[in-house]
Design a protein around this motif. Structure first.
Motif, PDB file in Angstrom:
ATOM      1  N   THR A  57       0.938  -1.163   0.047  1.00  0.00           N
ATOM      2  CA  THR A  57      -0.151  -0.073  -0.087  1.00  0.00           C
ATOM      3  C   THR A  57       0.934   1.186   0.071  1.00  0.00           C
ATOM      4  N   ASN A  76      -5.207   1.534  -3.047  1.00  0.00           N
ATOM      5  CA  ASN A  76      -6.216   1.561  -2.192  1.00  0.00           C
ATOM      6  C   ASN A  76      -7.219   0.491  -2.083  1.00  0.00           C
ATOM      7  N   TYR A 108      -7.352  -1.489   1.479  1.00  0.00           N
ATOM      8  CA  TYR A 108      -8.691  -1.332   2.320  1.00  0.00           C
ATOM      9  C   TYR A 108      -8.929  -2.927   2.693  1.00  0.00           C
ATOM     10  N   LEU A 162      -6.466   5.066   5.236  1.00  0.00           N
ATOM     11  CA  LEU A 162      -5.971   5.172   3.800  1.00  0.00           C
ATOM     12  C   LEU A 162      -5.807   6.635   3.426  1.00  0.00           C
ATOM     13  N   GLN A 214      -2.309   8.380   2.827  1.00  0.00           N
ATOM     14  CA  GLN A 214      -2.029   9.097   1.489  1.00  0.00           C
ATOM     15  C   GLN A 214      -1.635  10.519   1.842  1.00  0.00           C
TER      16      GLN A 214
END
Length: 115
Positions: free
Chosen positions: A9, A58, A62, A70, A74
């Motif tokens: 991620t 994402n 998730y 998330l 970011q």
């Protein structure tokens, strides 16, 4: 060996943010003499690569993180990509405000990830 979700991620979001930052701000230096619509078309082309990385980041993230986590992740990554971009590529001076903004994001990360 499976790559941990957090590594996938963060890695994909970081690469995505590099493309995003270039698409959003790179034209200010490299295309300032061109019409805005040329800059927009080139930026959209660059942004395609951002989305090709951001969407899987994402989706993967998730599976383990909440939507809010998330988003804050970011935003923190965005600042870590933007500051070097602004200083190195855009020739902007370093500002202490970047440090204060980073402290605010560290607080945001703390609150959104605390158990």
């Amino acid at each position: 060996m499976q790559i941990p979700v957090i590594v996938q991620t963060v890695g994909l979001l970081t690469l995505s943010n590099v493309f995003m930052t270039i698409a959003w701000y790179g034209h200010l230096k490299g295309l300032s003499s061109k019409p805005w619509w040329i800059a927009a078309l080139i930026s959209w082309g660059i942004a395609l690569f951002e989305y090709l990385l951001q969407v899987p980041a994402n989706r993967i993230g998730y599976t383990q993180f909440s939507l809010a986590q998330l988003k804050i992740m970011q935003e923190a990554i965005t600042l870590t990509v933007f500051v070097p971009f602004a200083i190195i590529f855009m020739d902007q001076p370093f500002k202490l405000d970047y440090v204060w903004a980073a402290f605010c994001l560290v607080g945001a990360v703390y609150f959104i990830f605390r158990a």
